[in-house]
Design a protein around this motif. Structure first.
Motif, PDB file in Angstrom:
ATOM      1  N   MET A   1     -43.944   4.591 -23.414  1.00  0.00           N
ATOM      2  CA  MET A   1     -43.217   4.248 -24.630  1.00  0.00           C
ATOM      3  C   MET A   1     -43.154   5.434 -25.595  1.00  0.00           C
ATOM      4  O   MET A   1     -42.128   5.696 -26.217  1.00  0.00           O
ATOM      5  CB  MET A   1     -43.863   3.039 -25.308  1.00  0.00           C
ATOM      6  N   GLU A   2     -44.277   6.148 -25.690  1.00  0.00           N
ATOM      7  CA  GLU A   2     -44.333   7.315 -26.578  1.00  0.00           C
ATOM      8  C   GLU A   2     -43.366   8.397 -26.116  1.00  0.00           C
ATOM      9  O   GLU A   2     -42.549   8.899 -26.896  1.00  0.00           O
ATOM     10  CB  GLU A   2     -45.760   7.871 -26.604  1.00  0.00           C
ATOM     11  N   ILE A   3     -43.430   8.757 -24.842  1.00  0.00           N
ATOM     12  CA  ILE A   3     -42.609   9.840 -24.306  1.00  0.00           C
ATOM     13  C   ILE A   3     -41.126   9.500 -24.362  1.00  0.00           C
ATOM     14  O   ILE A   3     -40.286  10.352 -24.659  1.00  0.00           O
ATOM     15  CB  ILE A   3     -43.048  10.162 -22.854  1.00  0.00           C
ATOM     16  N   ASN A   4     -40.783   8.240 -24.115  1.00  0.00           N
ATOM     17  CA  ASN A   4     -39.381   7.819 -24.099  1.00  0.00           C
ATOM     18  C   ASN A   4     -38.889   7.306 -25.459  1.00  0.00           C
ATOM     19  O   ASN A   4     -37.801   6.743 -25.554  1.00  0.00           O
ATOM     20  CB  ASN A   4     -39.160   6.740 -23.034  1.00  0.00           C
ATOM     21  N   SER A   5     -39.725   7.486 -26.491  1.00  0.00           N
ATOM     22  CA  SER A   5     -39.376   7.076 -27.865  1.00  0.00           C
ATOM     23  C   SER A   5     -39.018   5.588 -27.957  1.00  0.00           C
ATOM     24  O   SER A   5     -38.140   5.184 -28.713  1.00  0.00           O
ATOM     25  CB  SER A   5     -38.199   7.919 -28.388  1.00  0.00           C
ATOM     26  N   GLU A   6     -39.713   4.768 -27.172  1.00  0.00           N
ATOM     27  CA  GLU A   6     -39.421   3.336 -27.153  1.00  0.00           C
ATOM     28  C   GLU A   6     -39.987   2.592 -28.359  1.00  0.00           C
ATOM     29  O   GLU A   6     -39.709   1.405 -28.537  1.00  0.00           O
ATOM     30  CB  GLU A   6     -39.945   2.719 -25.851  1.00  0.00           C
ATOM     31  N   TRP A   7     -40.769   3.309 -29.178  1.00  0.00           N
ATOM     32  CA  TRP A   7     -41.301   2.664 -30.390  1.00  0.00           C
ATOM     33  C   TRP A   7     -40.257   2.633 -31.510  1.00  0.00           C
ATOM     34  O   TRP A   7     -40.382   1.848 -32.450  1.00  0.00           O
ATOM     35  CB  TRP A   7     -42.542   3.424 -30.887  1.00  0.00           C
ATOM     36  N   LEU A   8     -39.264   3.482 -31.428  1.00  0.00           N
ATOM     37  CA  LEU A   8     -38.324   3.642 -32.541  1.00  0.00           C
ATOM     38  C   LEU A   8     -37.736   2.329 -33.068  1.00  0.00           C
ATOM     39  O   LEU A   8     -37.672   2.126 -34.287  1.00  0.00           O
ATOM     40  CB  LEU A   8     -37.195   4.598 -32.137  1.00  0.00           C
ATOM     41  N   PRO A   9     -37.298   1.404 -32.187  1.00  0.00           N
ATOM     42  CA  PRO A   9     -36.728   0.156 -32.721  1.00  0.00           C
ATOM     43  C   PRO A   9     -37.738  -0.704 -33.474  1.00  0.00           C
ATOM     44  O   PRO A   9     -37.355  -1.583 -34.249  1.00  0.00           O
ATOM     45  CB  PRO A   9     -36.239  -0.575 -31.459  1.00  0.00           C
ATOM     46  N   LEU A  10     -39.041  -0.451 -33.252  1.00  0.00           N
ATOM     47  CA  LEU A  10     -40.073  -1.280 -33.878  1.00  0.00           C
ATOM     48  C   LEU A  10     -40.629  -0.656 -35.152  1.00  0.00           C
ATOM     49  O   LEU A  10     -41.419  -1.284 -35.858  1.00  0.00           O
ATOM     50  CB  LEU A  10     -41.232  -1.510 -32.891  1.00  0.00           C
ATOM     51  N   ILE A  11     -40.217   0.582 -35.443  1.00  0.00           N
ATOM     52  CA  ILE A  11     -40.780   1.287 -36.597  1.00  0.00           C
ATOM     53  C   ILE A  11     -40.119   0.815 -37.883  1.00  0.00           C
ATOM     54  O   ILE A  11     -38.894   0.736 -37.986  1.00  0.00           O
ATOM     55  CB  ILE A  11     -40.605   2.810 -36.437  1.00  0.00           C
ATOM     56  N   SER A  12     -40.955   0.510 -38.875  1.00  0.00           N
ATOM     57  CA  SER A  12     -40.463   0.150 -40.208  1.00  0.00           C
ATOM     58  C   SER A  12     -40.288   1.439 -41.005  1.00  0.00           C
ATOM     59  O   SER A  12     -41.162   2.300 -40.999  1.00  0.00           O
ATOM     60  CB  SER A  12     -41.454  -0.763 -40.918  1.00  0.00           C
TER      61      SER A  12
END
Length: 414
Positions: free
Chosen positions: A337-348
């Motif tokens: 998730m980190e490498i593929n920037s998969e957190w972006l949609p969940l970031i406030s």
């Protein structure tokens, strides 16, 4: 001066000369558009094609007013960057000629007293920064450029062995070191690219129940589970008030964003340590070793496994699992998730980008039906992590060797 680094027959003194006595300024213009190659200076890669470096041309369409630099000539970039406070001097090595903005100071060797390869190594050593500190106007930085007086620039001192053969031998050793450093850096980059590719292929894509790349003997579809349901415990802690510096003079490791950002996936100790009073005042949580810590602020999504009992603040969400098989699998999933920037949609977004604990707990994780498959997947990826770490350490050790050599041979004591 004593023999330098054991070089036989090289016992002569180092010589100090003005740059202007060894080199002359080049102001040759690309007046007839002889070259259509726009150059820029990278602190790491040297003089390179703008089109490769920026993925576009930032030079003017008409470069007839630019300097025309030829192979073997030098250019000074007055732009400062991290680790290069007084800019960079590089030699044109990759091309026969190219165009440079007149913002650069270009020059070529005019004296037989200095070897070109040695001079290149001298500039790489950054020893000349001692003089540049006086050349640059105090506090005068315009649009990212240092305010450098050209006449004073050519007054900076160059230190070199009087014997030209010693200069050549010094440069040869340093160039050989550079080749080894470049090779190790390439190894690290290739292994990281392989890890990124494997992380993408070894977990199912969105909407799918099996991965593209899978170990033999496993055919069952994967399941989706809520991350919070896979944990034994999860949570964050508080932060000691910064107004009480005594809180930070203790022996209890206290995790910071820097620790997790600079880690290779495992954290054995921390830069900061707090006292019992600091721990109690902040309600910081001492997380037991073998837990996963996830950065919720700043370096959002960075993860590491704690290898010691470490206190953490609200900047981290910490996860404890029933066993290390699940933990290791979750760690690699979160690395994907980190490498593929998969957190972006969940970031406030707001004053500072951050993750919400509820969103982390409600994250849906793809997991294999059998723990055996989890274990094989994690072990494969951790073996690759170890290989990356091995080559990274080799790379860093070679950089240290080069630095020590430069200090001994070029820094000198003149």
């Amino acid at each position: 001066m004593e023999n330098r680094l054991g070089f036989a027959n090289y016992t002569g003194n180092l010589v100090t000369s003005r740059l202007g006595d060894l080199c002359e300024r080049i102001m040759r213009k690309n007046s007839e558009n002889q070259s259509d190659l726009p150059l820029t200076i990278s602190s790491i890669d040297g003089l390179v094609d703008q089109r490769d470096y920026f993925n576009k041309v930032v030079a003017a369409k008409d470069m007839s007013g630019y300097y025309l630099l030829k192979r073997g000539e030098f250019a000074y970039n007055k732009s400062y960057s991290v680790g290069y406070d007084y800019g960079t001097i590089k030699r044109l090595n990759k091309y026969d000629e190219g165009c440079l903005s007149t913002l650069y100071i270009c020059f070529a060797i005019k004296s037989n007293a200095i070897d070109s390869n040695y001079l290149e190594c001298f500039f790489d050593s950054l020893v000349w920064y001692k003089d540049m500190a006086n050349v640059c106007t105090e506090g005068a930085r315009n649009h990212g450029l240092l305010n450098v007086d050209i006449e004073e620039f050519f007054n900076i001192k160059v230190v070199y062995p009087a014997d030209i053969e010693e200069q050549k031998k010094t440069a040869k050793i340093l160039n050989n070191l550079d080749e080894k450093i470049k090779a190790e850096k390439t190894n690290v980059e290739k292994l990281k690219a392989l890890k990124s590719s494997m992380l993408t292929k070894m977990f199912p894509k969105e909407g799918e129940s099996v991965p593209e790349l899978r170990f033999k003997g496993f055919t069952d579809p994967w399941e989706q589970r809520r991350l919070g349901d896979l944990m034994k415990k999860g949570g964050s802690g508080g932060t000691p008030t910064s107004s009480n510096s005594d809180y930070y003079n203790g022996s209890i490791p206290f995790l910071s964003i820097t620790d997790i950002t600079n880690s290779n996936g495992f954290i054995y100790d921390t830069d900061k340590h707090i006292t019992e009073a600091g721990l109690n005042a902040s309600s910081a949580w001492i997380v037991p070793k073998e837990a996963i810590s996830l950065a919720m602020y700043a370096s959002v999504g960075k993860v590491a496994i704690l290898k010691e009992n470490i206190a953490t603040s609200q900047a981290f969400y910490n996860m404890i699992f029933e066993d290390n098989i699940i933990r290791d699998y979750i760690f690699q999933f979160l690395k994907k998730m980190e490498i593929n920037s998969e957190w972006l949609p969940l970031i406030s977004t707001g004053t500072q980008a951050n993750l919400n604990a509820e969103k982390v707990k409600n994250l849906m994780i793809n997991i294999p039906k059998e723990k055996k498959e989890m274990k094989q997947l994690s072990e494969c990826l951790f073996n690759l992590d170890n290989l990356i770490t091995l080559h990274q350490r080799k790379y860093e050790k070679l950089l240290d060797v080069k630095k020590a050599f430069l200090e001994k041979m070029i820094g000198g004591d003149n």
